[in-house]
Design a protein around this motif. Structure first.
Motif, PDB file in Angstrom:
ATOM      1  N   VAL A  24      -0.556  11.251   2.242  1.00 34.83           N
ATOM      2  CA  VAL A  24      -1.469  10.585   1.412  1.00 34.83           C
ATOM      3  C   VAL A  24      -2.540  10.009   2.294  1.00 34.83           C
ATOM      4  CG1 VAL A  24      -2.041   8.978  -0.569  1.00 34.83           C
ATOM      5  CG2 VAL A  24       0.164  10.203  -0.281  1.00 34.83           C
ATOM      6  N   LEU A  77      -6.241   8.030   2.700  1.00 36.47           N
ATOM      7  CA  LEU A  77      -6.786   7.071   2.120  1.00 36.47           C
ATOM      8  C   LEU A  77      -8.243   6.770   2.863  1.00 36.47           C
ATOM      9  CD1 LEU A  77      -3.867   4.867   1.844  1.00 36.47           C
ATOM     10  CD2 LEU A  77      -4.556   6.368  -0.006  1.00 36.47           C
ATOM     11  N   ARG A 110       3.838  10.953   2.197  1.00 39.65           N
ATOM     12  CA  ARG A 110       4.327  10.478   0.633  1.00 39.65           C
ATOM     13  C   ARG A 110       5.698  10.250   0.538  1.00 39.65           C
ATOM     14  NH1 ARG A 110       1.196  11.711  -3.589  1.00 39.65           N
ATOM     15  NH2 ARG A 110      -0.140  13.016  -2.383  1.00 39.65           N
ATOM     16  N   LEU A 125      -9.232  -0.878   0.054  1.00 35.84           N
ATOM     17  CA  LEU A 125      -7.801  -0.372  -0.525  1.00 35.84           C
ATOM     18  C   LEU A 125      -6.903  -1.544  -0.780  1.00 35.84           C
ATOM     19  CD1 LEU A 125      -7.661   2.448   2.388  1.00 35.84           C
ATOM     20  CD2 LEU A 125      -8.561   2.770  -0.172  1.00 35.84           C
ATOM     21  N   ASP A 129      -1.927   3.885  -6.774  1.00 32.87           N
ATOM     22  CA  ASP A 129      -2.328   4.864  -7.839  1.00 32.87           C
ATOM     23  C   ASP A 129      -2.702   6.219  -6.796  1.00 32.87           C
ATOM     24  OD1 ASP A 129      -2.500   3.342  -9.830  1.00 32.87           O
ATOM     25  OD2 ASP A 129      -4.559   2.770  -9.678  1.00 32.87           O
ATOM     26  N   ALA A 130      -2.567   5.952  -5.331  1.00 31.06           N
ATOM     27  CA  ALA A 130      -2.904   7.363  -4.751  1.00 31.06           C
ATOM     28  C   ALA A 130      -1.635   7.729  -4.306  1.00 31.06           C
ATOM     29  CB  ALA A 130      -3.648   6.854  -3.380  1.00 31.06           C
ATOM     30  N   THR A 160      -0.247   9.931  -7.057  1.00 28.67           N
ATOM     31  CA  THR A 160      -1.194  10.973  -7.417  1.00 28.67           C
ATOM     32  C   THR A 160      -0.443  12.401  -6.727  1.00 28.67           C
ATOM     33  OG1 THR A 160      -3.156   9.588  -7.935  1.00 28.67           O
ATOM     34  CG2 THR A 160      -3.452  12.130  -7.601  1.00 28.67           C
ATOM     35  N   LYS A 166      -4.408  17.009  -4.624  1.00 31.14           N
ATOM     36  CA  LYS A 166      -5.672  16.687  -4.151  1.00 31.14           C
ATOM     37  C   LYS A 166      -6.679  16.313  -4.839  1.00 31.14           C
ATOM     38  CE  LYS A 166      -8.294  17.802   0.218  1.00 31.14           C
ATOM     39  NZ  LYS A 166      -9.676  17.302  -0.508  1.00 31.14           N
ATOM     40  N   LEU A 191      -6.643  12.874  -6.221  1.00 28.35           N
ATOM     41  CA  LEU A 191      -6.708  12.045  -5.251  1.00 28.35           C
ATOM     42  C   LEU A 191      -8.310  11.922  -5.057  1.00 28.35           C
ATOM     43  CD1 LEU A 191      -4.952  10.027  -3.544  1.00 28.35           C
ATOM     44  CD2 LEU A 191      -5.254  11.881  -1.699  1.00 28.35           C
ATOM     45  N   LEU A 229     -10.095  10.043  -7.554  1.00 28.91           N
ATOM     46  CA  LEU A 229      -9.541   8.610  -7.477  1.00 28.91           C
ATOM     47  C   LEU A 229     -10.724   7.725  -6.773  1.00 28.91           C
ATOM     48  CD1 LEU A 229      -7.548   6.148  -8.123  1.00 28.91           C
ATOM     49  CD2 LEU A 229      -6.504   6.764  -6.107  1.00 28.91           C
ATOM     50  N   PHE A 230     -10.928   8.581  -5.548  1.00 31.15           N
ATOM     51  CA  PHE A 230     -12.012   8.108  -4.613  1.00 31.15           C
ATOM     52  C   PHE A 230     -13.380   8.331  -4.782  1.00 31.15           C
ATOM     53  CE2 PHE A 230      -7.840   7.953  -2.012  1.00 31.15           C
ATOM     54  CZ  PHE A 230      -7.747   6.536  -2.215  1.00 31.15           C
TER      55      PHE A 230
END
Length: 324
Positions: free
Chosen positions: A159, A161, A276, A295, A302-303, A306, A309, A312, A315-316
């Motif tokens: 994952v 971020l 993950r 973050l 939430d990430a 998810t 991809k 994800l 989300l961002f």
């Protein structure tokens, strides 16, 4: 089948099949490890490791699958331990981070200092390597977090971020001809020998793409993984340097001039990656937030929830990252 046996085959595979080195790292005996591996192979009816005499030569095809599954099991066991520790001793534990020299030297010192102040009883371990090595350590569960700009996307089980955007500066000795220009261009930069990062490190791909887009071939005469090494060779007159802007220190680098090159190159994004399924303890969430304040715990959770991809990225999508 015992957890100890799974631990042994995993560790042997990650010690280059050196049973002696594995035994030393686990504080046990070499014959004991060899015996347990044989017992596991006998129980399963397959060879996990191929042998030449008493020496292990390579992992068999079925062995690769077994070792991968063993790693999954060991990580789940570790996750269970982390859950228990979070409730029994929430302010103690360990945290391991793999990153590049640039992040360790310029981006992380204040974060680590504050983290240690908040959690003096959490043992913090830092590993340095190439972006691919860093991502692999996180994917294998050898470290909790991987922090890098390149390479993390090679491992789909991480994952990732986004932490911050950054760009580059051209570093030259004082009175260099480039300091006289009103407008810096790639064509002017390409007239001089260049000292910069090794390909695959610290956003180097964006640098190469920029020169390629204007049909200019830069003369890269020296590469290194370390911005401090790059600056050293610029001082020696080997060429001009292209480094991350955050790697220039006005006090320590007073003999060099940093020229803003953010208009020449696309910005790069530093990411923090985690496998993950990892159980993130409170202090792990705090480390992430210290490094990238946007973050927060909810966004990170939430990430992790998810699975795709594209989700994800969505989300961002509206996230405005800080610039360093």
């Amino acid at each position: 089948m015992k957890l100890q046996q799974l631990k042994y085959i995993w560790e042997v595979a990650h010690h280059d099949l050196n049973v002696s080195a594995t035994a030393q790292s686990l504080f046990t005996s070499q014959p004991g490890i060899s015996k347990q591996i044989r017992l596991l192979e006998d129980e399963l009816g397959v060879e996990i490791f191929a042998r030449s005499g008493k020496h292990l030569t390579h992992v068999t095809p079925v062995g690769e699958t077994i070792i991968e599954r063993a790693g999954d099991i060991l990580r789940k066991v570790e996750s269970i331990k982390q859950v228990a520790q979070e409730y029994s001793s929430e302010r103690t534990g360990s945290l391991s981070v793999a990153t590049t020299h640039t992040q360790a030297r310029y981006a992380l010192p204040e974060v680590i200092s504050e983290f240690i102040r908040r959690y003096p009883d959490v043992a913090l371990h830092m590993h340095q390597g190439s972006p691919v090595q860093i991502a692999e350590m996180a994917a294998n569960g050898q470290v909790d977090f991987a922090i890098a700009t390149e390479g993390l996307d090679l491992f789909g089980d991480l994952v990732m971020l986004p932490c911050y955007d950054w760009n580059r500066s051209i570093v030259v000795p004082k009175e260099h001809a480039l300091t006289k220009l009103e407008h810096l261009t790639l064509e002017e930069v390409a007239k001089y020998p260049i000292v910069t990062y090794v390909f695959g490190f610290t956003g180097r791909s964006k640098l190469d793409d920029a020169f390629s887009s204007v049909g200019v071939e830069p003369k890269v005469v020296f590469t290194a993984t370390d911005a401090d090494v790059i600056k050293t060779y610029v001082r020696l007159g080997l060429g001009i340097g292209i480094i991350a802007t955050m790697a220039h220190d006005e006090l320590q680098d007073e003999s060099l001039v940093a020229l803003d090159a953010s208009h020449l190159f696309e910005p790069s994004t530093t990411m923090i990656g985690c496998r993950r399924g990892t159980f993130l303890r409170r202090y792990m969430h705090e480390f992430i937030e210290l490094f990238a304040p946007h973050l927060n715990r909810q966004m990170v959770e939430d990430a992790f929830n998810t699975s795709k991809k594209v989700e994800l990225d969505k989300l961002f999508a509206d996230l405005e990252l800080p610039v360093r």
